[in-house]
Design an enzyme around this catalytic site. Structure first.
Site, PDB file in Angstrom:
ATOM      1  N   GLY A 267       0.822  -1.205   0.000  1.00 19.54           N
ATOM      2  CA  GLY A 267       0.000   0.000   0.000  1.00 19.54           C
ATOM      3  C   GLY A 267       0.855   1.252   0.000  1.00 19.54           C
ATOM      4  O   GLY A 267       0.725   2.113  -0.853  1.00 19.54           O
ATOM      5  N   GLY A 495       1.843  -6.553   4.597  1.00 15.82           N
ATOM      6  CA  GLY A 495       3.199  -7.069   4.528  1.00 15.82           C
ATOM      7  C   GLY A 495       4.074  -6.675   5.692  1.00 15.82           C
ATOM      8  O   GLY A 495       5.245  -7.012   5.733  1.00 15.82           O
ATOM      9  N   ARG A 654      12.417  -0.866  20.906  1.00 18.21           N
ATOM     10  CA  ARG A 654      12.653  -2.296  20.947  1.00 18.21           C
ATOM     11  C   ARG A 654      12.200  -2.937  19.634  1.00 18.21           C
ATOM     12  O   ARG A 654      11.136  -2.597  19.120  1.00 18.21           O
ATOM     13  CB  ARG A 654      11.862  -2.892  22.104  1.00 18.21           C
ATOM     14  N   ILE A 655      13.011  -3.838  19.125  1.00 21.75           N
ATOM     15  CA  ILE A 655      12.638  -4.526  17.892  1.00 21.75           C
ATOM     16  C   ILE A 655      11.848  -5.772  18.268  1.00 21.75           C
ATOM     17  O   ILE A 655      12.352  -6.670  18.937  1.00 21.75           O
ATOM     18  CB  ILE A 655      13.903  -4.883  17.064  1.00 21.75           C
ATOM     19  N   LYS A 659      13.103 -10.408  12.291  1.00 21.13           N
ATOM     20  CA  LYS A 659      12.964 -10.850  10.903  1.00 21.13           C
ATOM     21  C   LYS A 659      12.069  -9.896  10.112  1.00 21.13           C
ATOM     22  O   LYS A 659      12.456  -9.378   9.062  1.00 21.13           O
ATOM     23  CB  LYS A 659      12.387 -12.269  10.879  1.00 21.13           C
ATOM     24  N   GLU A 730       8.242   3.131   7.921  1.00 22.56           N
ATOM     25  CA  GLU A 730       8.493   4.234   6.994  1.00 22.56           C
ATOM     26  C   GLU A 730       9.909   4.776   7.082  1.00 22.56           C
ATOM     27  O   GLU A 730      10.423   5.346   6.131  1.00 22.56           O
ATOM     28  CB  GLU A 730       7.492   5.376   7.237  1.00 22.56           C
TER      29      GLU A 730
END
Ligand SMILES: Cc1cc2nc3c(=O)[nH]c(=O)nc-3n(C[C@H](O)[C@H](O)[C@H](O)COP(=O)(O)OP(=O)(O)OC[C@H]3O[C@@H](n4cnc5c(N)ncnc54)[C@H](O)[C@@H]3O)c2cc1C
Ligand code: SF4
Ligand code: FES
Ligand code: FES
Lengths: 763, 327, 188
Positions: A267, A495, A654-655, A659, A730
């Site tokens: 999108g 996604g 924090r991630i 992945k 983004e």
């Protein structure tokens, strides 16, 4: 900015912080590289996208688009089209159902939904852009509909159109607001400080029209039932927004419209607002009195769906002898239309990035007769960072100082314009780690000093920046007697890995194994709230709601467990683990969800909760940050540019899933490579018509354009955000084009301030 | 797309009959260009004669060391052929520089020759185009013409021929074998495609009712040392801004044999005869390469957006020849 | 060779309308009556409900519609179905054989996609690409066209896969997935 808004901002400064979420520091599924839960379906071709739903008695609709940019329709000759085999209906302003004008985006009224343009759809004879739909042909098959659409003849009364940004930018005016902020901002006397600065640069930067070009073209399927209720499959980033906008247009109750979008094929902002085709599809279904599918062709996507505005930005930077900024002047012009009213917020970027004694930022906007411009990945910041981060690089060369060092010198302690505290900003650390990994210090300072045969080599760097947003979100949570949990939210998956991360989250918070948790989304029949896959906000917004929903469910379960349960009257903390609730530190003293529910004779419990207002975003200066490092090779003979290496070092809280987060960051960078080197929507200013509505002629990056992209991240949680995370969707595109332009300068000594940097500019 | 009738021809005779007797019929090869143009309503045949079932799908070695490539041989099959890769590397290279793997598996040799321009205005019904509608005018001239011709253009049309493969074939002095109602004939490659002049809608020397049966490539020993170089707007899967096909034989520092052709610069694959003339017997060095390039591009005219192609073409010629000369 | 005055032996072309074709799709014989204008892609998606192959551009410019035809990768959007009588088509739905194809598993492991829209095309294309590579087909980045062996390098993979666009930008993951699925076979 309104008085109320100002007041609000002051009040929130005194509001206490929410207690930090203990899950932020807990090791669980969150933080591990779990593969996407929908991976199997995607690699097997089983994931169904909008145009792929099987509906009985489906007819096909194709739009007929205007070939003039401004004027009036004199007549539509549909004689041949009507008689063409298979044609069911031809819908024009004459026979289209009444549709009210949709509202435009307003952050305070996200609940009403919004369209990218507030023009009426197919209600009159006025033409406002080249590509505006003037008719819809409905036929039994796609081939028949496409052919009949080509037979519709339209006669126009053409008026002079205003389409050239170059010619009209001088007429630009100051908009009333830019994303709710004052469009212009002055701190001190920037002009004077600039004039007196020891070092300065002052240049114009230009960016062209861009289009999102998600590989899935926009599509909709609409069906009305006997009671006048409307069901729409739509490739949207905002199912609830789409529902409310459609309800408003057709004069329906929100509950009488259902929008479904389980999988969206990309999108990037282009599917956030409602666009004409969705309304046209519903209108065509009404006229044809049967379900209708409108899957836009690639050309239609260019004509009906707007992209990113062109921009011209001036950046003037002044620094004192020590390298501290004395003045940041960042102004410029973007384009919009009278019916989109969207000034892309490039001038918000300089407000939050660097300390400067004075500042003068602002932007103007000019109305063109084109398709409505809209959000495209990191609206504002993507083009804003190109100008600002190129200028900083130019200043660094002028001062003979390392560009990384120049940025470090101007790292602010508080938000440079709002004065608020940073909730979590470790940009200097991201630069330090990135520079080390990239081997930045080994780069020769002088441009034009590395060569490999015909190729000149250079390294460039730039800051990436994207603010944090959060919207109140509603989720429904069900815990069943078989010990499984189902999280439901009207979320959108294009996604980002939304389902995967929310399952990780719910599993951790509920103490369940991953396999026992599922996530339902992509349907406006789920709890209504402004969850939008936009502004990199979705993960945080839903997470905040899941947290409160789980807390509520736990309270209910304890109650349900009753006095016979080991949980009853516990005076130690209760924690969720091993499929149920257990007393903290007391081994297996507790009870599983399954056991509680079975004892209570319940099949499940279900709770619904909404997260609170995003006060933290007002109280603190919150953003994702990053340092983009790249290596460019420029062919001396042909001017061809190849990006041979990339390292992105990010500071995004924090991630949650390394992945999927790395994929998002890389994806943004890939789009940044396209933005820098090849992409451009060609608008012929003699007619206002897009001339390259094709993926063959609009050059998005291909495999061979993209090097291995290495991503590292600080992984420092932000105590004030849900799960300690910041958005990652983004930020990847921000700073990317500047890093490339800076590397090209380092390689060749040529400063290109005009995107895209096609090879002719380097000959 | 307009409705059409479809027939698959099993032998040449049938194909020629069908083509010449059916009103408004067109030949269908891999379809990668024709189907696209039909979908855009630019081509509107009433009938399609499918040639892919014809026995023209072989590559044959000639006793003299040359090759005959059947018209329906797929582009990939040409590029993978051991003789092509060994004796005419520039041809294999030109093919794999074109389009994508999938398209090359579908595209036929004849279709590649006959593919039409990618001019943006040719593709847009709302634009004026002399090629689509003779006499209508040419919107590309005052519009986006970055991809357009710098050599041999006319006031009627400034389009370029988009093929890569054809640039190599031009350098190789290939011949186009055709058959029609009047029997067979052979057309020299440089006569096959035409310059636009004031009839840009007539693109080749192929006559109504004729079809291509194959390509003859004469032997050319020194083509073992040959190169194709293509400059484009992204690293792959884009049409040429400029391309150069060259074969060079150097003897004692002097040019003994040279073949040079350019793509992306004209309405046809451009055989650089002027440069070849300048280079014959000249020193095989950068100065004479540059002189040759200057001579070839002397008549070049740029429009607003494609001026850069003139210098780009010169530099690419010098670069490719330099590489072949071993510099 | 035909001469001009010979009477035509050919049967006149039947008028436009519908055509009957026989295709083998994912191992199943399919007899279909179609409008000759129908592309293979639309036959698959609209008539057979095989929606794995995607329509990204319908212009031959994105690769999302890639399927295997007699083992070769082709674009189904530019193929007219009438032309394909007797051909064997494999779509993404026919790639897994009970278990996932190693490449499908590698796509999941290396996160070779985001939205998943280009994915079926990428996977079919990569399988066809690998076959071409094994056949000795050179590419635009193969220096020596006559080379007997070509390295299965990143650059070779990327050039050969460049006909498949991924706007989500999953290229790095796709390239890793291809390596992990095929490197062992190259080594053989
Ligand atoms: C996205 C995209 C990118 C591309 N990029 C490139 C590129 O970079 N370089 C490049 O060179 N090409 C490129 N191409 C073009 C491609 O090479 C051509 O489409 C292809 O070569 C055409 O061959 P075909 O067999 O499919 O022809 P068709 O589409 O079947 O036919 C093309 C024309 O040839 C005629 N024809 C077919 N067979 C015969 C015959 N035997 N005798 C006479 N006439 C015949 C047809 O009537 C038709 O007019 C690209 C195409 C696409 C869609
Ligand atoms: S350049 Fe040729 S093809 Fe393009 S618009 Fe002009 S006449 Fe048509
Ligand atoms: S849909 Fe076939 S190439 Fe894009
Ligand atoms: S995964 Fe979305 S386009 Fe490739």
């Amino acid at each position: 900015m309104s008085v109320l808004q100002k007041l609000m901002e002051t009040v929130v400064q005194f509001m206490p912080d929410k207690a930090p979420d203990p899950l932020i520091h807990k090791h669980g599924y969150l933080g591990t590289p779990v593969s996407r839960v929908d991976g199997q379906r995607k690699v097997k071709g089983e994931a169904r996208f909008t145009a792929e739903f099987e509906i009985e008695n489906l007819a096909y609709a194709v739009p007929v688009c205007s070939t003039i940019a401004k004027g009036r329709i004199i007549s539509i000759d549909a004689y041949d089209a009507e008689r063409s085999p298979g044609v069911i209906a031809i819908v024009t302003a004459e026979n289209a159902p009444k549709m009210k004008r949709p509202p435009l985006m307003d952050v305070r009224h996200m609940d009403k939904g919004f369209a990218a343009s507030d023009l009426a759809v197919l209600q009159d004879d006025k033409i406002s852009w080249d590509g505006q739909p003037v008719a819809v042909v409905v036929a039994e098959t796609l081939e028949q509909a496409e052919h009949a659409a080509s037979l519709v003849r339209v006669e126009y009364d053409e008026k002079a159109a205003r389409v050239s940004f170059e010619d009209l930018k001088a007429e630009a005016t100051v908009p009333s607001a830019v994303m709710g902020e004052d469009p212009e901002l002055e701190i001190g006397n920037a002009q004077k400080a600039f004039a007196a600065a020891a070092f300065k640069v002052d240049n114009l930067y230009r960016t062209p029209h861009y289009n999102h070009n998600a590989i899935e073209p926009h599509a909709a399927i609409a069906a009305w039932d006997e009671d006048g209720r409307l069901t729409v499959f739509d490739s949207t980033q905002f199912v609830n927004g789409c529902k409310h906008a459609l309800a408003g247009m057709f004069g329906l109750d929100g509950d009488d419209v259902r929008v479904i979008a389980p999988f969206v094929g990309g999108g990037f902002g282009g599917k956030a607002a409602l666009w004409n085709h969705t309304a046209l599809c519903a209108a065509a279904a009404k006229v044809a009195n049967r379900p209708v599918k409108m899957a836009l062709s690639r050309e239609d996507v260019f004509r009906l769906i707007g992209g990113r505005t062109p921009s011209e930005q001036r950046v003037a930077l002044g620094a004192d002898k020590e390298g501290k900024f004395a003045a940041i002047i960042h102004t410029g012009v973007t384009a919009t239309t009278t019916h989109a009213k969207f000034p892309e917020q490039f001038s918000l970027t300089p407000r939050h990035l660097y300390a400067s004694r004075t500042m003068s930022v602002g932007q103007k906007v000019v109305n063109l007769d084109t398709v409505a411009n809209t959000w495209m990945r990191a609206p504002g910041e993507s083009i804003g960072t190109f100008a600002l981060e190129s200028a900083i690089d130019e200043l660094a060369y002028a001062m003979k100082i390392d560009p990384v060092e120049l940025r470090r010198l101007n790292e602010p302690e508080r938000d440079p314009t709002k004065g608020t505290e940073f909730s979590s900003r470790h940009l200097v650390e991201a630069y330090r780690r990135g520079a080390e990994k990239f081997g930045w210090s080994g780069r020769p300072a002088e441009p034009c000093s590395q060569r490999d045969g015909k190729w000149l080599i250079g390294q460039g760097v730039a800051t990436a920046y994207y603010p944090v947003f959060r919207f109140p979100a509603a989720v429904r949570l069900r815990i069943a007697a078989d010990g499984s949990a189902l999280v439901q939210a009207a979320a959108n998956e294009m996604g980002m890995g939304t389902a995967t991360v929310q399952i990780q989250h719910a599993a951790d918070r509920l103490g369940l194994p991953l396999e026992m948790v599922s996530f339902r989304y992509g349907d406006s029949d789920l709890p209504d709230s402004p969850i939008i896959a936009g502004g990199s906000s979705q993960t945080g917004s839903i997470a905040a709601a899941v947290q409160v929903a789980v807390e509520k469910a736990h309270r209910e379960l304890v109650k349900l467990a009753g006095n016979g349960s080991p949980l009853a009257g516990a005076n130690v903390e209760i924690e969720a683990r091993d499929g149920g609730l257990f007393l903290s530190g007391e081994g297996n003293k507790g009870e599983t969800y399954a056991s509680i529910l079975k004892r209570a004779g319940r099949d499940f419990i279900e709770v619904e909760e909404t997260s609170g207002m995003p006060f933290e975003v007002m109280k603190y200066s919150m953003a994702s940050y990053g340092a983009q490092f790249c290596k460019a090779r420029v062919n001396r003979e042909s001017g061809e540019v190849r990006i041979s290496r990339w390292l992105g070092s990010f500071d995004c809280g924090r991630i949650l899933n390394p992945k999927t987060a790395v994929s998002q960051l890389r994806g943004g960078i890939v789009m940044g490579i396209g933005m820098a080197l090849a992409e451009e929507t060609l608008l012929d200013t003699r007619r206002g018509r897009i001339m390259n509505p094709s993926l063959a002629e609009y050059h998005v990056p291909v495999h061979l354009d993209v090097p291995h992209i290495e991503i590292i991240y600080n992984d420092i949680p932000d105590e004030h955000t849900p799960l300690g995370a910041h958005g990652v969707g983004e930020i990847g595109i921000t700073g990317a084009a500047a890093a490339i332009a800076n590397a090209i300068f380092h390689a060749t000594g040529k400063r290109i301030r005009d995107l895209p940097i096609t090879l002719g500019k380097l000959l | 797309m307009k409705s059409f009738a479809y027939a698959r021809a099993a032998d040449l005779e049938t194909a020629v009959q069908l083509l010449s007797k059916t009103p408004n019929a067109k030949l269908l090869g891999g379809g990668t260009n024709l189907v696209d143009l039909m979908r855009e309503n630019i081509e509107q045949p009433d009938a399609l004669v499918d040639v892919t079932g014809l026995p023209l799908d072989r590559i044959q070695e000639r006793p003299d060391g040359g090759l005959v490539i059947g018209a329906t041989v797929r582009n990939t099959a040409v590029a993978v052929h051991p003789v092509v890769r060994d004796r005419y590397p520039l041809l294999a290279q030109a093919i794999v520089f074109g389009a994508s793997g999938q398209i090359r598996n579908m595209a036929t040799v004849a279709g590649n020759l006959m593919q039409r321009t990618r001019c943006l205005y040719f593709y847009d019904h709302a634009a004026r185009c002399n090629k689509r509608a003779p006499g209508a005018g040419c919107d590309a001239i005052g519009g986006f013409n970055r991809m357009h011709a710098i050599l041999g253009a006319s006031d009627s049309c400034i389009a370029t021929h988009p093929s890569d493969m054809c640039v190599a074939l031009a350098a190789l002095n290939a011949k186009v074998k055709v058959v029609g109602p009047n029997g067979e004939r052979t057309i020299a490659f440089e006569d096959f495609h035409r310059l636009p002049e004031d009839t840009p809608h007539i693109e080749t020397d192929l006559q109504p009712g004729e079809l291509i049966t194959g390509i003859e490539i004469p032997p050319l020993g020194f083509a073992r040392r040959s190169l194709y170089r293509k400059i484009r707007d992204r690293a792959s899967y884009a049409f040429a801004l400029v391309s150069v096909a060259a074969a060079l034989e150097v003897d004692n520092g002097k040019v003994r044999n040279i073949r040079l052709a350019l793509g992306g610069v004209a309405h046809k694959p451009w055989r650089a005869t002027e440069a070849e003339r300048v280079l014959a017997g000249a020193n095989a060095g950068p100065e004479s390469f540059r002189q040759a390039a200057e001579a070839e591009l002397a008549p070049a005219r740029g429009l607003a957006h494609n001026d850069f192609k003139i210098e780009l073409a010169k530099r690419t010629i010098v670069g490719v020849l330099g590489e072949l000369a071993g510099g | 060779m035909p001469s001009p005055n010979q009477t035509p032996k050919a049967v006149p072309i039947p008028p436009a309308g519908s055509a009957l074709i026989l295709l083998k799709i994912n191992g199943v014989d399919r007899s279909l009556s179609i409008d000759p204008r129908t592309s293979l892609l639309d036959v698959l998606r609209e008539h057979l409900s095989l929606t794995g192959p995607k329509k990204g551009c319908n212009q031959g410019a994105c690769g999302a519609c890639t399927v295997l035809m007699d083992g070769q990768r082709v674009l189904s959007c530019l193929s007219l179905a009438v032309q394909l009588e007797g051909r064997e088509i494999t779509t993404i739905e026919g790639i897994a054989n009970g278990e996932l194809h190693p490449l499908q598993a590698a796509f999941i492991e290396h996160d070779g996609f985001q939205c998943g829209y280009c994915t079926p095309g990428q996977i079919c294309s990569a399988i066809g690409m690998f076959q071409e590579f094994q056949n000795g087909l050179p590419s635009a980045v193969t220096g020596d066209m006559a080379a007997a062996t070509i390295e299965f390098s990143d650059t070779e993979i990327k050039e050969r896969m460049s006909g498949n666009l991924c706007r989500c930008g999953a290229y790095v993951g796709i390239c890793e997935a291809i390596h992990s699925a095929f490197d062992r076979e190259v080594a053989k």
